[in-house]
Design a protein around this motif. Structure first.
Motif, short mmCIF file in Angstrom:
data_model
loop_
_atom_site.label_atom_id
_atom_site.label_comp_id
_atom_site.label_asym_id
_atom_site.label_seq_id
_atom_site.Cartn_x
_atom_site.Cartn_y
_atom_site.Cartn_z
N THR A 161 -19.34 -10.75 32.07
CA THR A 161 -19.52 -9.37 31.62
C THR A 161 -18.74 -9.17 30.33
O THR A 161 -17.51 -9.23 30.31
N ASP A 162 -19.47 -8.95 29.23
CA ASP A 162 -18.86 -8.83 27.91
C ASP A 162 -18.03 -7.55 27.82
O ASP A 162 -18.51 -6.46 28.14
N CYS A 163 -16.77 -7.69 27.35
CA CYS A 163 -15.89 -6.53 27.25
C CYS A 163 -16.39 -5.50 26.24
O CYS A 163 -16.26 -4.30 26.44
N ALA A 164 -16.95 -5.97 25.12
CA ALA A 164 -17.33 -5.06 24.05
C ALA A 164 -18.50 -4.18 24.42
O ALA A 164 -18.54 -2.99 24.07
N SER A 165 -19.48 -4.73 25.15
CA SER A 165 -20.71 -3.98 25.42
C SER A 165 -20.90 -3.62 26.88
O SER A 165 -21.73 -2.76 27.20
N GLY A 166 -20.15 -4.28 27.79
CA GLY A 166 -20.37 -4.07 29.21
C GLY A 166 -21.60 -4.81 29.72
O GLY A 166 -21.97 -4.67 30.89
N ARG A 167 -22.21 -5.63 28.90
CA ARG A 167 -23.43 -6.35 29.26
C ARG A 167 -23.09 -7.51 30.19
O ARG A 167 -22.21 -8.30 29.91
N ARG A 168 -23.83 -7.61 31.31
CA ARG A 168 -23.61 -8.69 32.27
C ARG A 168 -24.64 -9.78 32.04
O ARG A 168 -25.85 -9.51 32.00
N LEU A 169 -24.15 -11.03 31.89
CA LEU A 169 -25.02 -12.14 31.54
C LEU A 169 -24.84 -13.29 32.52
O LEU A 169 -23.69 -13.63 32.87
N VAL A 199 -14.54 -17.35 25.46
CA VAL A 199 -15.34 -18.53 25.19
C VAL A 199 -16.02 -18.39 23.84
O VAL A 199 -16.21 -17.29 23.34
N ASP A 200 -16.36 -19.52 23.24
CA ASP A 200 -17.24 -19.55 22.07
C ASP A 200 -18.62 -19.96 22.59
O ASP A 200 -18.74 -20.94 23.34
N GLY A 201 -19.64 -19.22 22.18
CA GLY A 201 -20.95 -19.54 22.70
C GLY A 201 -22.07 -18.78 22.01
O GLY A 201 -21.89 -18.23 20.92
N ARG A 202 -23.21 -18.73 22.67
CA ARG A 202 -24.38 -18.05 22.12
C ARG A 202 -25.23 -17.50 23.27
O ARG A 202 -25.10 -17.97 24.42
N ILE A 203 -26.07 -16.53 22.96
CA ILE A 203 -26.97 -15.94 23.95
C ILE A 203 -28.39 -16.37 23.63
O ILE A 203 -28.85 -16.22 22.50
N GLU A 204 -29.06 -16.92 24.64
CA GLU A 204 -30.45 -17.35 24.48
C GLU A 204 -31.27 -16.86 25.66
O GLU A 204 -30.73 -16.62 26.75
N MET A 205 -32.56 -16.75 25.47
CA MET A 205 -33.47 -16.40 26.55
C MET A 205 -33.73 -17.66 27.37
O MET A 205 -34.22 -18.66 26.87
N ARG A 206 -33.38 -17.62 28.67
CA ARG A 206 -33.56 -18.75 29.55
C ARG A 206 -34.18 -18.29 30.88
O ARG A 206 -33.97 -17.15 31.31
N GLU A 210 -33.87 -19.26 39.96
CA GLU A 210 -34.96 -18.85 40.84
C GLU A 210 -35.83 -17.85 40.08
O GLU A 210 -35.34 -16.84 39.59
N GLY A 211 -37.10 -18.15 39.98
CA GLY A 211 -38.00 -17.29 39.22
C GLY A 211 -38.30 -17.88 37.86
O GLY A 211 -37.67 -18.86 37.43
N SER A 212 -39.26 -17.28 37.19
CA SER A 212 -39.69 -17.83 35.89
C SER A 212 -39.53 -16.84 34.74
O SER A 212 -39.75 -17.21 33.59
N ARG A 213 -39.13 -15.61 35.03
CA ARG A 213 -39.00 -14.62 33.97
C ARG A 213 -37.73 -14.89 33.17
O ARG A 213 -36.62 -14.87 33.69
N ARG A 214 -37.88 -15.15 31.89
CA ARG A 214 -36.74 -15.47 31.03
C ARG A 214 -35.84 -14.25 30.84
O ARG A 214 -36.32 -13.11 30.78
N GLN A 215 -34.54 -14.50 30.72
CA GLN A 215 -33.57 -13.42 30.56
C GLN A 215 -32.43 -13.88 29.64
O GLN A 215 -32.19 -15.08 29.48
N PRO A 216 -31.73 -12.92 28.99
CA PRO A 216 -30.60 -13.30 28.14
C PRO A 216 -29.55 -14.04 28.96
O PRO A 216 -29.13 -13.58 30.02
N THR A 217 -29.13 -15.21 28.46
CA THR A 217 -28.21 -16.08 29.18
C THR A 217 -27.13 -16.57 28.23
O THR A 217 -27.41 -16.90 27.08
#
Length: 355
Positions: A161-169, A199-206, A210-217
């Motif tokens: 869960t990103d501190c800046a945005s509250g976005r859960r990934l 961490v150092d990283g990046r966000i990609e659609m994966r 379980e399931g096939s619908r891609r989501q920000p990861t």
């Protein structure tokens, strides 16, 4: 031997000699540094930039070159960093970091990874520094760079869960994720309990497991640190050298292991009277210090005379013997390093905050 075969043999031999090493003709990284704020820099500021090997997630970055510019003027600040091309390995990751200080206190600093050399082959960077202590509104999580947030692991899946945005990934099980999982397993208070991580990283659609619908990861390219006992309310910018509780985590390259019910070895530098207080892990410590920009020196510390277990006393004596050898300091985020005259890291501390 035909000429063509001799040439081929020589080429293969040459490639084998440089395998794994970048063939850089240049020995300098150049760059510019600026910031968003429309303010002029005081004449006494100092600009510093370092070229670092950030390949190892389990160790501090190795500095391969640095530059220091006194009174650099207003941005963009142009700089160059000399390095030894023979020290560059094409398989490693390298980055440039920079900061601007005034009287030893941070004003601006880089907060994202700017890759150079290595696989990127870049020898020029344009840096955007952020103002230390400036309040910034919540913003969407960046797509790449340094992420700071709470990490948890449960049911064979990690979440960040990103501190800046509250976005859960969700966190992908690749790259340096294993190092993040291992550090979390040691630091968590209970299974599934969230722990602050960087961490150092990046966000990609994966696609999920379980399931096939891609989501920000979130893909963790490099695990930086775990900060147990802290939350997103802890300062996001670099900690201040003075008036901060600095917990000792590494002494002369060895991780500090605490015995049951042992006090934390720590330091607090109090600018009023330049007093140092803290604990060696057994006894309370008191002493003085002098500070001049990056230069730091401790006077001989005194303390109480309580006897403790043998291992605890050995740690305390080593801690006390190390402090007089300190000549300089540097801070990266919430981590403080104390160095000797040869720029060897003697001790590493982490900032701790009261909840």
């Amino acid at each position: 031997m035909p000429t063509s075969r001799r040439l081929l043999t020589l080429c293969v031999f040459a490639v084998s000699l440089i395998e794994g090493h970048a063939a850089f003709a240049a020995s300098t990284v150049t760059g510019t540094a600026t910031y968003r704020e429309r303010i002029a820099l005081p004449p006494a500021v100092v600009f510093e930039a370092t070229l670092e090997d950030i390949s190892r997630a389990d160790a501090p970055a190795t500095v391969l070159g640095r530059t220091r510019i006194e009174s650099p003027g207003n941005p963009p600040i142009r700089f160059s960093i000399d390095f030894d091309p023979a020290a560059i390995d094409a398989r490693h990751r390298y980055a440039v970091r920079a900061r601007i200080t005034l009287d030893g206190k941070l004003m601006f600093i880089t907060d994202t990874v700017k890759p150079v050399l290595g696989p990127e082959q870049a020898t020029h960077v344009d840096l955007l520094l952020v103002r230390v202590g400036a309040t910034r509104p919540s913003a969407p999580a960046p797509q790449a760079g340094r992420f700071r947030g709470t990490y948890s692991y449960m049911a064979d899946a990690g979440a960040f869960t990103d501190c800046a945005s509250g976005r859960r990934l969700p966190v992908a099980t690749e790259a340096d994720n294993a190092a993040l999982e291992a550090a979390y397993a040691k630091a968590r208070a209970a299974p599934g309990a969230p722990v602050l991580a960087v961490v150092d990283g990046r966000i990609e659609m994966r696609a999920p497991m379980e399931g096939s619908r891609r989501q920000p990861t979130l893909i963790v390219e490099r695990f930086v640190e775990i900060l147990p006992g802290s939350g997103c309310s802890a300062p996001a910018g670099p900690a201040a050298l003075e008036n901060t509780y600095w917990k000792l985590v590494t002494l002369r390259g060895t991780a500090v292991q605490l015995a049951e019910k042992q006090r934390e070895p720590h330091l607090i530098l109090q600018p009023s009277g330049r007093r140092m207080v803290g604990s060696g892990g057994c006894n309370r410590l008191m002493g003085g210090y002098t500070l001049d920009g990056e230069q730091l020196a401790f006077s001989k510390a005194a303390g109480t005379m309580m006897a403790c277990a043998q291992g605890v006393m050995e740690l305390e004596r080593s801690f006390l013997d190390t402090l007089p050898q300190v000549t300089s300091w540097r801070i990266d985020g919430q981590r403080l390093e104390l160095l000797d005259g040869q720029r060897t890291v003697l001790a590493v501390f982490e900032a701790r905050y009261l909840k």
